[in-house]
Design a protein around this motif. Structure first.
Motif, PDB file in Angstrom:
ATOM      1  N   ARG A  94       0.850  -1.184   0.000  1.00 20.62           N
ATOM      2  CA  ARG A  94       0.000   0.000   0.000  1.00 20.62           C
ATOM      3  C   ARG A  94       0.888   1.237   0.000  1.00 20.62           C
ATOM      4  N   VAL A  95       0.619   2.160  -0.906  1.00 23.01           N
ATOM      5  CA  VAL A  95       1.328   3.437  -0.969  1.00 23.01           C
ATOM      6  C   VAL A  95       0.301   4.550  -0.824  1.00 23.01           C
ATOM      7  N   SER A  96       0.517   5.454   0.104  1.00 25.49           N
ATOM      8  CA  SER A  96      -0.423   6.565   0.302  1.00 25.49           C
ATOM      9  C   SER A  96       0.317   7.891   0.183  1.00 25.49           C
ATOM     10  N   LEU A  97      -0.311   8.815  -0.505  1.00 25.40           N
ATOM     11  CA  LEU A  97       0.255  10.142  -0.761  1.00 25.40           C
ATOM     12  C   LEU A  97      -0.742  11.190  -0.300  1.00 25.40           C
ATOM     13  N   LEU A  98      -0.291  12.099   0.567  1.00 26.26           N
ATOM     14  CA  LEU A  98      -1.149  13.152   1.093  1.00 26.26           C
ATOM     15  C   LEU A  98      -0.605  14.506   0.652  1.00 26.26           C
ATOM     16  N   LEU A  99      -1.458  15.265  -0.050  1.00 24.19           N
ATOM     17  CA  LEU A  99      -1.102  16.601  -0.528  1.00 24.19           C
ATOM     18  C   LEU A  99      -1.980  17.624   0.176  1.00 24.19           C
ATOM     19  N   THR A 100      -1.363  18.612   0.810  1.00 20.05           N
ATOM     20  CA  THR A 100      -2.107  19.685   1.469  1.00 20.05           C
ATOM     21  C   THR A 100      -1.503  21.037   1.053  1.00 20.05           C
ATOM     22  N   PRO A 101      -1.787  21.463  -0.187  1.00 15.51           N
ATOM     23  CA  PRO A 101      -1.194  22.723  -0.670  1.00 15.51           C
ATOM     24  C   PRO A 101      -1.676  23.950   0.088  1.00 15.51           C
TER      25      PRO A 101
END
Length: 634
Positions: A94-101
């Motif tokens: 499992r790969v998770s990517l979190l973006l919070t610009p």
């Protein structure tokens, strides 16, 4: 993990009739952290689990990678080919990517991969119908099965369930890859908009020997297909928090597609056929192959839903929710075909089918909760649940091709409380429920040539019950959790077209009593030594029915089903000792024993006693297993 009880669907996602379990993986954060877990044990167990995550751009981009390898040799030996069944072989990533610009915008993406390639389940014969005329029949080239079955059952009983002798290759496989994306926009401090999209490709394989012997009585193969089954979901939610009112409204869209040309229900069946002019002038006795070629299927579900919580008074919360669902079901087959030795081409045994239907349902939820104190509240709930109807694409009788939706109205009242005195802390929850079912869907094995299984609707029924959840902590040394469920399930009416009045039968998979007790002792130690604890898990389950036809009703065919339709209750005890933060480090260790008394207990069965195949085979739970575990956190 979050467990939701009762019918669901007015808050998010799919509708359900019997609750939902939500698994939420840990998301990446700004901190570099993770763990490595290694487990070894009996039956060559070798498990590895790990995760690592952290920041790429502070407060903007975060990433986490996790994996799991579960490997164990089978605990059941198959004498037929000197193999092991009931093994475990799972790989997942499992790969998770979190973006919070920005503070008001978040995008979370999860990629997953799973592969399961196991040796299948080792069912063993538990009985057979001695009066079955197929077992006594013989020809000059085919001796009767009855003496062979008698010997096979006697040999199995002498060996016990951990050694079997089955002639069909057993396997259990699953391959999946998918992506999920969740985007959240906080439009104001009180209003947010979320979009959830997922796409998944998967394949499944199951090969099992239903009769549990080395005789070719009934074997089923559902092999991996060349094309992938696909599932796509799209959901949008609007949430608002306005002083005394919280609201959510959403739209859910799901699409499942299975490709044409796949082979399903590919079986070996021992049958007695009458003469067929020009093909079988003397009839036939022995194994045949029966299979179905799918023409593909398309299932969709679309729904609008909404729910609101109103707090008109301090401590009082009123909830109202509604959902309107539209389900479409479409499936087709090229019909069931059989291959008989001596005939070079397949013969039709069932006509091609093409069916489609649309099912509409309105479900709802009404609830009231009152907090007497922060540690004591009471609630009452009434809600409607729905399960779509559909088609039995392999049914030989056109009357069995369609089954109706199932509905349930759930009524619950309960109390949740916490209190303590000194070093004592107690949590006590009590829930009473009554579920009123209509058009209950039941899976039935039919006495047809070739074999067929269908879903039929029972008229109505109800389940009355109590859930008790009690946790007691006596200081920092001893604690105990107790969970108990009592079920009283009965049919109001259940008339089967072939088996008569089944209203007195037990609900399948609904034991009257379930008890789970977890005592835990923490040994006082200093921080320099670490935290040491010993925990036991004691699980009890009363008698359970696997087959819907499980009590005599005066019908001679139904009477044949009864001996193989239930399994006795059992108690299983697991034990585990943990040492966390060994010598003030990030290393932990544990030793565990599953099924410490080595209890032999049945967890599943396939009951063909009332059919022309005339056998029942049982699946058994795990034997006693020892193991040790090491974990490093960072």
């Amino acid at each position: 993990m979050q467990v939701l009880k009762g019918p669901q669907g007015t808050l998010f996602g799919r509708n359900t009739t019997g609750g939902a379990i939500l698994f939420v993986p840990k998301r990446p954060t700004n901190d570099l952290d993770g763990f490595f877990n290694f487990r070894i044990g009996e039956y060559e167990r070798r498990d590895v689990e790990f995760a690592v995550g952290g920041v790429i751009v502070p407060d903007k981009v975060m990433l986490r990678f996790a994996g799991q390898f579960l490997n164990r040799e089978g605990f059941t030996k198959n004498l037929f080919n000197d193999s092991r069944t009931d093994a475990e072989d799972t790989k997942s990533f499992r790969v998770s990517l979190l973006l919070t610009p920005s503070e008001r915008f978040e995008n979370y993406t999860l990629f997953e991969y799973t592969s399961i390639e196991e040796a299948g389940s080792g069912a063993s014969i538990g009985g057979f119908t001695a009066t079955n005329p197929v077992f006594s029949a013989s020809t000059p080239t085919q001796p009767p099965l009855l003496p062979q079955l008698t010997a096979a059952l006697a040999a199995q009983q002498a060996r016990g369930p951990r050694i079997i002798d089955v002639d069909f290759p057993l396997s259990n496989g699953f391959k999946s890859r998918g992506v999920l994306n969740s985007t959240t926009l906080d439009m104001t401090d009180d209003i947010s908009l979320k979009n959830i999209f997922s796409y998944r490709w998967y394949q499944m394989e199951t090969n099992y020997d239903i009769d549990g012997t080395d005789l070719p009585i009934l074997n089923v193969s559902n092999p991996f297909q060349g094309n992938w089954i696909t599932q796509r979901t799209e959901e949008i939610q609007l949430r608002g928090n306005f002083d005394i009112v919280d609201v959510v409204a959403g739209y859910y869209d799901e699409r499942n597609k299975s490709p044409a040309g796949s082979v399903g229900f590919d079986t070996v069946q021992y049958v007695q056929l009458p003469p067929i002019p020009g093909l079988l002038p003397a009839g036939y006795l022995g194994p045949i192959r029966a299979f179905v070629i799918s023409g593909g299927s398309l299932n969709t579900s679309k729904a609008f839903y909404g729910e609101a919580n109103l707090r008109p008074l301090d401590g009082l919360t009123l909830t109202a929710g509604i959902r309107r669902t539209k389900d479409f079901r479409s499936t087709s087959t090229e019909g069931t075909k059989i291959l008989i030795p001596g005939i070079p081409f397949p013969l039709p045994a069932g006509a091609p089918s093409a069916n489609e239907a649309t099912f509409n349902a309105t479900t709802w939820n009404l609830a009231a909760l009152y907090e007497f104190t922060p540690d004591l509240n009471a609630y009452a709930t009434v809600r409607r649940g729905y399960k779509s109807g559909g088609f039995n694409s392999t049914a030989l009788n056109p009357a069995d091709q369609f089954f109706r939706p199932e509905t349930v109205t759930d009524y619950e009242i309960g109390i949740k409380s916490k209190w303590g005195s000194g070093d004592w802390a107690i949590r006590a929850n009590l829930d009473f429920f009554y579920d009123d079912y209509k058009d209950i869907q039941r899976f039935v094995n039919l006495n047809t040539i070739p074999a067929s299984t269908v879903t039929r609707n029972a008229a109505a029924g109800n389940i009355k019950g109590v859930d008790v959840d009690l946790a007691v902590a006596a200081g920092s040394i001893f604690s105990i959790d107790l969970k108990y469920t009592y079920l009283d399930a009965e049919y109001d009416e259940y008339i089967d077209p072939g088996l008569g009045d089944l209203s007195n039968s037990r609900f399948p998979n609904s034991p009257k009593h379930q008890l789970n007790v977890t005592p835990r002792v923490s040994i006082p130690t200093s921080d320099e030594i670490g935290k040491i604890s010993i925990q036991s898990n004691i699980y009890y389950q009363s008698l359970i029915a696997f087959d819907p036809v499980n009590r005599p009703n005066g019908n001679p065919v139904a009477a044949l089903s009864v001996p193989g339709a239930t399994a006795p209750g059992y108690t299983r005890i697991d034990l585990r000792a943990d040492w966390h933060d060994i010598m003030d480090t990030s290393l932990s260790a544990a030793i565990f024993v599953k099924n410490i008394t080595d209890k032999t207990y049945i967890v599943g069965g396939n009951n063909q006693l009332p059919t022309q195949f005339g056998t029942v085979a049982y699946l058994y739970g795990e034997p006693q297993m020892f193991g040790v575990e090491f974990r490093f956190d960072f």
